[in-house]
Design a protein around this motif. Structure first.
Motif, PDB file in Angstrom:
ATOM      1  N   PRO A 197       0.828  -1.210   0.000  1.00 29.63           N
ATOM      2  CA  PRO A 197       0.000   0.000   0.000  1.00 29.63           C
ATOM      3  C   PRO A 197       0.866   1.266   0.000  1.00 29.63           C
ATOM      4  N   LYS A 198       1.449   1.561  -1.137  1.00 32.72           N
ATOM      5  CA  LYS A 198       2.327   2.724  -1.281  1.00 32.72           C
ATOM      6  C   LYS A 198       1.981   3.473  -2.562  1.00 32.72           C
ATOM      7  N   LEU A 199       2.193   4.790  -2.527  1.00 29.66           N
ATOM      8  CA  LEU A 199       2.080   5.609  -3.725  1.00 29.66           C
ATOM      9  C   LEU A 199       3.364   5.438  -4.515  1.00 29.66           C
ATOM     10  N   MET A 200       3.275   4.869  -5.719  1.00 27.81           N
ATOM     11  CA  MET A 200       4.450   4.590  -6.544  1.00 27.81           C
ATOM     12  C   MET A 200       4.497   5.567  -7.709  1.00 27.81           C
ATOM     13  N   LEU A 201       5.547   6.379  -7.766  1.00 25.69           N
ATOM     14  CA  LEU A 201       5.680   7.414  -8.775  1.00 25.69           C
ATOM     15  C   LEU A 201       6.884   7.133  -9.668  1.00 25.69           C
ATOM     16  N   PHE A 202       6.729   7.412 -10.950  1.00 27.36           N
ATOM     17  CA  PHE A 202       7.776   7.161 -11.945  1.00 27.36           C
ATOM     18  C   PHE A 202       7.948   8.432 -12.769  1.00 27.36           C
ATOM     19  N   PHE A 203       9.211   8.942 -12.816  1.00 24.42           N
ATOM     20  CA  PHE A 203       9.486  10.227 -13.429  1.00 24.42           C
ATOM     21  C   PHE A 203      10.500  10.099 -14.557  1.00 24.42           C
ATOM     22  N   GLY A 204      10.449  11.074 -15.478  1.00 29.24           N
ATOM     23  CA  GLY A 204      11.512  11.230 -16.464  1.00 29.24           C
ATOM     24  C   GLY A 204      11.049  11.029 -17.889  1.00 29.24           C
ATOM     25  N   LYS A 205      11.932  11.420 -18.838  1.00 39.49           N
ATOM     26  CA  LYS A 205      11.685  11.267 -20.265  1.00 39.49           C
ATOM     27  C   LYS A 205      10.400  11.959 -20.706  1.00 39.49           C
ATOM     28  N   GLY A 206      10.073  13.064 -20.019  1.00 36.10           N
ATOM     29  CA  GLY A 206       8.911  13.842 -20.395  1.00 36.10           C
ATOM     30  C   GLY A 206       7.581  13.272 -19.949  1.00 36.10           C
ATOM     31  N   VAL A 207       7.599  12.281 -19.034  1.00 37.77           N
ATOM     32  CA  VAL A 207       6.347  11.711 -18.541  1.00 37.77           C
ATOM     33  C   VAL A 207       6.362  11.658 -17.017  1.00 37.77           C
ATOM     34  N   ARG A 208       5.166  11.578 -16.466  1.00 35.69           N
ATOM     35  CA  ARG A 208       4.971  11.382 -15.028  1.00 35.69           C
ATOM     36  C   ARG A 208       3.893  10.317 -14.887  1.00 35.69           C
ATOM     37  N   PHE A 209       4.206   9.260 -14.165  1.00 33.93           N
ATOM     38  CA  PHE A 209       3.339   8.096 -14.121  1.00 33.93           C
ATOM     39  C   PHE A 209       3.221   7.637 -12.679  1.00 33.93           C
ATOM     40  N   GLY A 210       2.007   7.273 -12.254  1.00 26.56           N
ATOM     41  CA  GLY A 210       1.819   6.838 -10.881  1.00 26.56           C
ATOM     42  C   GLY A 210       0.871   5.663 -10.771  1.00 26.56           C
ATOM     43  N   VAL A 211       1.130   4.810  -9.785  1.00 17.75           N
ATOM     44  CA  VAL A 211       0.301   3.634  -9.515  1.00 17.75           C
ATOM     45  C   VAL A 211      -0.087   3.652  -8.039  1.00 17.75           C
ATOM     46  N   VAL A 212      -1.388   3.482  -7.762  1.00 15.53           N
ATOM     47  CA  VAL A 212      -1.887   3.568  -6.394  1.00 15.53           C
ATOM     48  C   VAL A 212      -2.785   2.359  -6.094  1.00 15.53           C
ATOM     49  N   PRO A 213      -2.361   1.464  -5.205  1.00 13.55           N
ATOM     50  CA  PRO A 213      -3.248   0.368  -4.785  1.00 13.55           C
ATOM     51  C   PRO A 213      -4.410   0.916  -3.963  1.00 13.55           C
ATOM     52  N   CYS A 214      -5.621   0.533  -4.331  1.00 12.75           N
ATOM     53  CA  CYS A 214      -6.812   1.014  -3.617  1.00 12.75           C
ATOM     54  C   CYS A 214      -7.323  -0.015  -2.621  1.00 12.75           C
ATOM     55  N   ASP A 215      -7.149  -1.288  -2.942  1.00 13.08           N
ATOM     56  CA  ASP A 215      -7.430  -2.400  -2.043  1.00 13.08           C
ATOM     57  C   ASP A 215      -6.657  -3.596  -2.588  1.00 13.08           C
ATOM     58  N   ASP A 216      -6.964  -4.803  -2.143  1.00 11.47           N
ATOM     59  CA  ASP A 216      -6.183  -5.975  -2.550  1.00 11.47           C
ATOM     60  C   ASP A 216      -6.336  -6.334  -4.028  1.00 11.47           C
ATOM     61  N   HIS A 217      -7.381  -5.835  -4.672  1.00 16.47           N
ATOM     62  CA  HIS A 217      -7.645  -6.214  -6.058  1.00 16.47           C
ATOM     63  C   HIS A 217      -7.651  -5.025  -7.029  1.00 16.47           C
ATOM     64  N   SER A 218      -7.743  -3.812  -6.521  1.00 19.93           N
ATOM     65  CA  SER A 218      -7.954  -2.644  -7.382  1.00 19.93           C
ATOM     66  C   SER A 218      -6.736  -1.732  -7.410  1.00 19.93           C
ATOM     67  N   ILE A 219      -6.465  -1.202  -8.598  1.00 19.68           N
ATOM     68  CA  ILE A 219      -5.354  -0.268  -8.801  1.00 19.68           C
ATOM     69  C   ILE A 219      -5.861   0.944  -9.565  1.00 19.68           C
ATOM     70  N   TYR A 220      -5.518   2.133  -9.077  1.00 19.08           N
ATOM     71  CA  TYR A 220      -5.744   3.385  -9.803  1.00 19.08           C
ATOM     72  C   TYR A 220      -4.401   3.842 -10.357  1.00 19.08           C
ATOM     73  N   TRP A 221      -4.381   4.299 -11.601  1.00 20.22           N
ATOM     74  CA  TRP A 221      -3.119   4.806 -12.157  1.00 20.22           C
ATOM     75  C   TRP A 221      -3.354   6.074 -12.961  1.00 20.22           C
ATOM     76  N   PHE A 222      -2.300   6.873 -13.077  1.00 18.39           N
ATOM     77  CA  PHE A 222      -2.389   8.138 -13.808  1.00 18.39           C
ATOM     78  C   PHE A 222      -1.093   8.371 -14.580  1.00 18.39           C
ATOM     79  N   TYR A 223      -1.177   9.209 -15.588  1.00 18.05           N
ATOM     80  CA  TYR A 223      -0.053   9.419 -16.501  1.00 18.05           C
ATOM     81  C   TYR A 223      -0.172  10.828 -17.068  1.00 18.05           C
ATOM     82  N   SER A 224       0.924  11.593 -17.014  1.00 13.48           N
ATOM     83  CA  SER A 224       0.955  12.934 -17.599  1.00 13.48           C
ATOM     84  C   SER A 224       2.038  12.993 -18.669  1.00 13.48           C
ATOM     85  N   PHE A 225       1.748  13.699 -19.754  1.00 11.90           N
ATOM     86  CA  PHE A 225       2.732  13.821 -20.833  1.00 11.90           C
ATOM     87  C   PHE A 225       2.504  15.109 -21.602  1.00 11.90           C
TER      88      PHE A 225
END
Length: 409
Positions: A197-225
């Motif tokens: 259960p951690k906010l996972m962020l990925f940076f660089g190469k002109g993008v910003r990407f994140g993965v967020v566990p919401c519960d044991d089965h669900s994932i929310y993710w976002f991406y900026s470019f």
């Protein structure tokens, strides 16, 4: 048809509008919420609820524990370079007290809005009520709706989002393009996904990407470019924006060196669940010099301070607005003598604007700069971000989340 609809009319049944209405209700003040849609707008999937948001939620009374029970608390932030694939920082998130209001949760936006709505008296929200014009009317504001109805308001609060008709009435400049676009989505795995259960962020190469566990089965993710301007789209560029499957493939081709488990989150996402939108914000100098309030009118939430999503403070700051606004309005509307009421309302809204102006400028500017740094590209800039600024960026989330809006009364 024209008539006075209570003391306070709120335009927009989003987070800011419903929270403000509930805050006023808790203090014994009736309000009417006008929503242009025919039901609650529940797009957006999840939002980050930081400690400052929980302080506001708990000030509303009763709903904090309901929301915490339905969502997972995150225990840390992990940032990773998509250039090298290396983890650049890990920042723990600790709960500072027994109520847990210093935690970070990924909260379902639909659940939040429905929880707020359920606490309001029946009939508070009037759907299919689009405001098309605002006029002065003997100390009141006359609101002309698209269906021909005219309502009069003693106090008018604009919580009607980034294209706010109330902000336009106040003379605030239109929100500007941040030069970036946002993609958001949600995936549910049949089996337990196994992410911490951690906010996972990925940076660089002109993008910003994140993965967020919401519960044991669900994932929310976002991406900026940085897409090209829509007016210049042609060929493959236009297809990326209009075809969600092609957009999904574009994202997979640009997220760089991320673990296969992270890549599978996007691969398993149904393309029809992918939302795309340009990122817009209001320049800090427009907040510095613009009218946040004027007479008996003010704005809150995205109508006031639209910001880039890079610190996940848009919804949180809207909740802050609602508590402070309900507090000052309650004092103004309950004061004596009655003949000085308009003056008290004006002064109360001026105090609200004064209290919120610098906080909002700080969040808007910090989010914009943080997002720009996160998306840096180039050997030197990547090195500075990943080896010098990484821990600072992680800590910035916690620093901006330490604000306390106070109690309702």
């Amino acid at each position: 048809m024209e008539g006075v609809e209570g003391d306070v009319v709120i335009v927009g049944a989003g987070i800011a509008g419903l929270a403000t209405a509930l805050g006023l209700h808790r203090l014994g003040i009736r309000s009417l919420v006008l929503e242009s849609a025919d039901s609650l707008r529940t797009t957006g999937y999840y939002l980050g609820m930081w400690p400052n948001a929980w302080k506001a939620i708990d000030a509303l009374g009763g709903i904090g524990q309901i929301l915490r029970a339905k969502h997972t608390q995150l225990i840390g932030i992990v940032t990773t370079s998509v250039v090298s694939g290396d983890i650049t920082a890990e920042v723990p998130i600790k709960s500072a007290d027994s109520e847990g209001d210093s935690g970070l949760y990924a909260v379902n936006r639909k659940t939040l809005l429905e929880t707020l709505e359920n606490e309001l008296p029946r009939g508070t929200i009037k759907y299919s009520s689009k405001v098309v014009q605002i006029q002065d009317s003997d100390g009141y504001k006359s609101l002309h709706l698209a269906d021909g109805t005219i309502l009069r308001a003693k106090v008018l609060i604009g919580c009607d989002g980034v294209n706010s008709v109330v902000a336009k009435y106040l003379g605030l400049s239109r929100a500007s393009s941040a030069g970036r676009s946002s993609v958001r989505s949600f995936v549910e795995f049949k089996n337990i996904h196994g992410f911490e259960p951690k906010l996972m962020l990925f940076f660089g190469k002109g993008v910003r990407f994140g993965v967020v566990p919401c519960d044991d089965h669900s994932i929310y993710w976002f991406y900026s470019f940085h897409p090209p301007q829509v007016s210049n789209y042609n060929g493959a560029d236009k297809e990326i924006v209009e075809d969600r499957m092609k957009l999904k493939q574009h994202i997979l081709s640009t997220i760089g060196k991320v673990p296969n488990k992270i890549r599978s989150v996007i691969e398993e996402t149904d393309a029809t669940n992918i939302e795309f939108s340009p990122i817009r914000f209001r320049y800090p100098w427009n907040l510095l010099w613009g009218n946040i309030s004027k007479g008996n009118v003010c704005v809150a939430g995205d109508a006031f301070h639209p910001m880039t999503p890079d610190l996940a403070q848009g919804g949180c700051s809207a909740l802050e607005d609602s508590i402070i606004l309900a507090r000052v309005l309650s004092a103004a509307l309950r004061g004596e003598p009655r003949e000085n009421e308009q003056q008290r309302i004006r002064k109360g809204l001026e105090n609200y604007a004064k209290e919120r102006r610098w906080r909002s400028i700080d969040l808007v500017w910090s989010a914009y700069i943080s997002g720009s740094v996160q998306m840096w590209d180039g050997v030197v800039l990547n090195f500075i971000r990943d080896h010098i600024l990484a821990k600072f960026l992680g800590g910035l989330f916690l620093k901006k989340a330490s604000f306390d809006c106070g109690k309702l009364n």
